[in-house]
Write a protein that holds these residues in place. Structure first.
Motif, short mmCIF file in Angstrom:
data_model
loop_
_atom_site.label_atom_id
_atom_site.label_comp_id
_atom_site.label_asym_id
_atom_site.label_seq_id
_atom_site.Cartn_x
_atom_site.Cartn_y
_atom_site.Cartn_z
N ALA A 111 -31.95 -33.16 -18.75
CA ALA A 111 -32.17 -34.54 -19.24
C ALA A 111 -32.39 -34.53 -20.76
CB ALA A 111 -33.37 -35.14 -18.54
N ASN A 112 -33.22 -33.59 -21.25
CA ASN A 112 -33.47 -33.53 -22.70
C ASN A 112 -32.20 -33.20 -23.47
OD1 ASN A 112 -36.19 -34.15 -23.02
ND2 ASN A 112 -36.84 -32.06 -22.53
N LEU A 113 -31.50 -32.15 -23.00
CA LEU A 113 -30.30 -31.72 -23.71
C LEU A 113 -29.26 -32.83 -23.76
CD1 LEU A 113 -29.78 -28.03 -22.55
CD2 LEU A 113 -29.85 -28.85 -24.92
N SER A 114 -29.08 -33.50 -22.63
CA SER A 114 -28.09 -34.56 -22.57
C SER A 114 -28.46 -35.70 -23.54
CB SER A 114 -28.03 -35.06 -21.12
OG SER A 114 -27.24 -36.18 -21.04
N HIS A 115 -29.75 -36.02 -23.57
CA HIS A 115 -30.24 -37.09 -24.47
C HIS A 115 -30.01 -36.68 -25.94
CE1 HIS A 115 -32.73 -40.32 -25.90
NE2 HIS A 115 -33.65 -39.49 -26.38
N TRP A 116 -30.41 -35.48 -26.30
CA TRP A 116 -30.26 -35.03 -27.68
C TRP A 116 -28.78 -34.94 -28.07
CZ3 TRP A 116 -33.82 -30.18 -26.70
CH2 TRP A 116 -35.15 -30.61 -26.53
N TRP A 117 -28.00 -34.41 -27.13
CA TRP A 117 -26.57 -34.19 -27.43
C TRP A 117 -25.87 -35.53 -27.63
CZ3 TRP A 117 -23.43 -30.93 -29.38
CH2 TRP A 117 -22.08 -30.90 -29.07
N ASN A 118 -26.16 -36.52 -26.75
CA ASN A 118 -25.57 -37.84 -26.93
C ASN A 118 -26.00 -38.46 -28.25
OD1 ASN A 118 -24.02 -37.96 -24.64
ND2 ASN A 118 -25.73 -38.65 -23.37
N ASN A 119 -27.27 -38.28 -28.58
CA ASN A 119 -27.75 -38.81 -29.87
C ASN A 119 -27.00 -38.16 -31.03
OD1 ASN A 119 -29.57 -40.53 -28.73
ND2 ASN A 119 -31.35 -39.20 -29.00
N TYR A 120 -26.79 -36.86 -30.92
CA TYR A 120 -26.06 -36.14 -31.98
C TYR A 120 -24.62 -36.67 -32.09
CZ TYR A 120 -23.13 -32.45 -33.92
OH TYR A 120 -22.17 -31.77 -34.65
N LEU A 121 -23.96 -36.80 -30.95
CA LEU A 121 -22.55 -37.23 -30.99
C LEU A 121 -22.41 -38.66 -31.53
CD1 LEU A 121 -21.15 -35.77 -27.63
CD2 LEU A 121 -20.81 -34.88 -29.95
N GLN A 122 -23.44 -39.47 -31.31
CA GLN A 122 -23.34 -40.87 -31.74
C GLN A 122 -23.82 -41.09 -33.18
OE1 GLN A 122 -25.35 -43.11 -28.68
NE2 GLN A 122 -23.88 -42.37 -27.16
N THR A 123 -24.31 -40.06 -33.82
CA THR A 123 -24.83 -40.22 -35.18
C THR A 123 -23.73 -39.97 -36.20
OG1 THR A 123 -27.04 -39.51 -34.51
CG2 THR A 123 -26.52 -39.34 -36.86
N ASN A 124 -23.65 -40.88 -37.16
CA ASN A 124 -22.73 -40.66 -38.29
C ASN A 124 -23.51 -39.94 -39.39
OD1 ASN A 124 -21.03 -40.66 -40.42
ND2 ASN A 124 -20.65 -42.88 -40.45
N PHE A 125 -23.23 -38.67 -39.56
CA PHE A 125 -23.97 -37.88 -40.54
C PHE A 125 -23.43 -38.06 -41.97
CE2 PHE A 125 -25.05 -35.80 -36.56
CZ PHE A 125 -26.42 -35.63 -36.70
N LYS A 126 -22.37 -38.84 -42.08
CA LYS A 126 -21.80 -39.15 -43.40
C LYS A 126 -21.50 -37.87 -44.18
CE LYS A 126 -23.60 -43.79 -43.69
NZ LYS A 126 -24.91 -44.26 -43.34
N MET A 127 -20.72 -37.00 -43.56
CA MET A 127 -20.36 -35.75 -44.23
C MET A 127 -18.86 -35.69 -44.50
SD MET A 127 -22.76 -32.81 -42.52
CE MET A 127 -22.55 -33.20 -40.80
N GLU A 128 -18.21 -36.88 -44.61
CA GLU A 128 -16.78 -36.88 -44.87
C GLU A 128 -16.49 -36.11 -46.17
OE1 GLU A 128 -18.54 -39.62 -44.29
OE2 GLU A 128 -17.83 -40.13 -42.28
N GLY A 129 -15.50 -35.24 -46.10
CA GLY A 129 -15.11 -34.49 -47.31
C GLY A 129 -16.01 -33.29 -47.59
N ARG B 175 -15.68 -29.88 -24.42
CA ARG B 175 -15.93 -28.54 -23.86
C ARG B 175 -17.42 -28.21 -23.88
NH1 ARG B 175 -12.34 -23.91 -26.25
NH2 ARG B 175 -13.97 -22.70 -25.26
N LEU B 176 -18.15 -28.81 -24.82
CA LEU B 176 -19.56 -28.47 -24.97
C LEU B 176 -20.47 -29.35 -24.11
CD1 LEU B 176 -19.44 -27.98 -28.83
CD2 LEU B 176 -19.76 -26.18 -27.13
N THR B 177 -20.04 -30.59 -23.88
CA THR B 177 -20.89 -31.55 -23.17
C THR B 177 -21.40 -31.04 -21.82
OG1 THR B 177 -19.91 -33.39 -24.36
CG2 THR B 177 -20.98 -33.93 -22.26
N PRO B 178 -20.57 -30.37 -21.00
CA PRO B 178 -21.11 -29.87 -19.72
C PRO B 178 -22.29 -28.92 -19.89
CG PRO B 178 -18.71 -29.75 -19.73
CD PRO B 178 -19.13 -30.09 -21.13
N LEU B 179 -22.40 -28.31 -21.07
CA LEU B 179 -23.50 -27.36 -21.29
C LEU B 179 -24.82 -28.08 -21.61
CD1 LEU B 179 -21.55 -24.75 -23.44
CD2 LEU B 179 -22.01 -24.67 -20.99
N ALA B 180 -24.73 -29.35 -21.94
CA ALA B 180 -25.95 -30.15 -22.18
C ALA B 180 -26.42 -30.66 -20.82
CB ALA B 180 -25.64 -31.30 -23.13
N ASN B 181 -26.90 -29.75 -19.98
CA ASN B 181 -27.05 -30.02 -18.56
C ASN B 181 -28.50 -30.24 -18.10
OD1 ASN B 181 -27.95 -27.48 -18.91
ND2 ASN B 181 -26.41 -26.47 -17.63
#
Ligand code: SF4
Length: 277
Positions: free
Chosen positions: A85-103, A77-83
């Motif tokens: 070039a910069n936003l799309s790049h940052w957003w993809n980077n964010y989605l692909q990062t494992n922030f290791k916050m399990e739990g 639902r949020l991805t279309p708002l990353a509309n």
């Protein structure tokens, strides 16, 4: 603007923040104009104006997207708002990062404040992830074009205020028990270099030193009558108060901006964020 016409007292019930302290540390006059004179954005900070204004807005949208994702909105639902070039790049980077916050329990846009000397200090966090065993990770998202050096990030007032404030005022996030500094880590995640965050663990020695420094700085500002212009006129090229200080008309270029000069720009962005939360 002649010195005598400038206000020197803090506004009633003024609350200090990392960005106001950073402004003071960079240039006492900038602090006076921004917080005592309450003059906002009288001139552009960087050239080209439109491009940099656009980038600032993209940074705000990115922060909002991440915040909404962290509180549970699905990425689709949020991805279309990353509309852009910069936003799309940052957003993809964010989605692909494992922030290791399990739990972890994730608290976004958290505000903490505490008395300090005769004043108050506040911190507004992008994300605090609390973990069992008295551990907490402070995340801050940065959309800088260039990744700054760790040494520069470590010296920022934000790094000192955010970690110290969690020790002083974060007990309610830890079952009523104050966090020990050793349980806290601050992580700057850079949207342009996602695999190279800057990590700053904490300890009691640094906490004591930070709190003492912050107390001294706030006392110094509260008692000051004179707020001199910085001697480092490189900072002026990126400062919106150039015309008040007769430090030139032309804004500096974003391309030529060195790491040490991010502060004026960054504090304006963070000032907006602090007002918005
Ligand atoms: S123009 Fe220079 S001296 Fe004036 S407030 Fe900005 S940084 Fe300070």
């Amino acid at each position: 603007m002649p010195d005598g016409t400038l206000k020197t007292g803090l506004p009633p019930a003024f609350t200090f923040s990392q960005s106001s302290l950073q402004d003071y540390t960079d240039c006492a006059r900038r602090f006076q104009l921004r917080y005592m004179g309450q003059l906002h954005w009288p001139a552009v900070e960087t050239e080209p104006v439109l491009e940099n204004e656009h980038r600032r807005q993209e940074g705000q949208v990115f922060h909002r997207l991440v915040q909404q994702h962290l509180i549970g909105l699905p990425a689709e639902r949020l991805t279309p708002l990353a509309n852009t070039a910069n936003l799309s790049h940052w957003w993809n980077n964010y989605l692909q990062t494992n922030f290791k916050m399990e739990g972890a329990k994730k608290i976004t846009e958290l505000t903490l404040s505490a008395p300090i000397g005769g004043n108050r200090l506040m911190a507004k966090y992008d994300l605090v992830a609390t973990l069992p065993g008295g551990r907490a990770l402070i995340y801050d998202w940065k959309t800088y074009q260039k990744r700054p050096r760790d040494e520069w990030m470590a010296a920022r007032l934000q790094t000192r205020v955010y970690r110290a404030m969690l020790v002083v005022a974060g007990a309610y996030l830890n079952g009523g028990k104050p966090y020990e500094a050793e349980g806290i880590e601050m992580i700057y995640w850079f949207a342009n270099t996602p695999s190279d965050p800057a990590r700053f663990p904490y300890d009691t020695t640094h906490f004591k030193s930070d709190w003492q420094t912050l107390t001294g700085l706030i006392q110094q500002i509260s008692n000051h009558q004179h707020f001199p212009l910085t001697d480092d006129d490189k900072k002026c090229a990126y400062c919106p108060y150039r015309s008040y200080c007769n430090r030139g008309i032309q804004a500096g270029s974003a391309e030529g901006m060195e790491e040490t000069l991010f502060n004026g720009i960054d504090s304006t962005f963070e000032q907006i964020a602090e007002i918005e939360y």
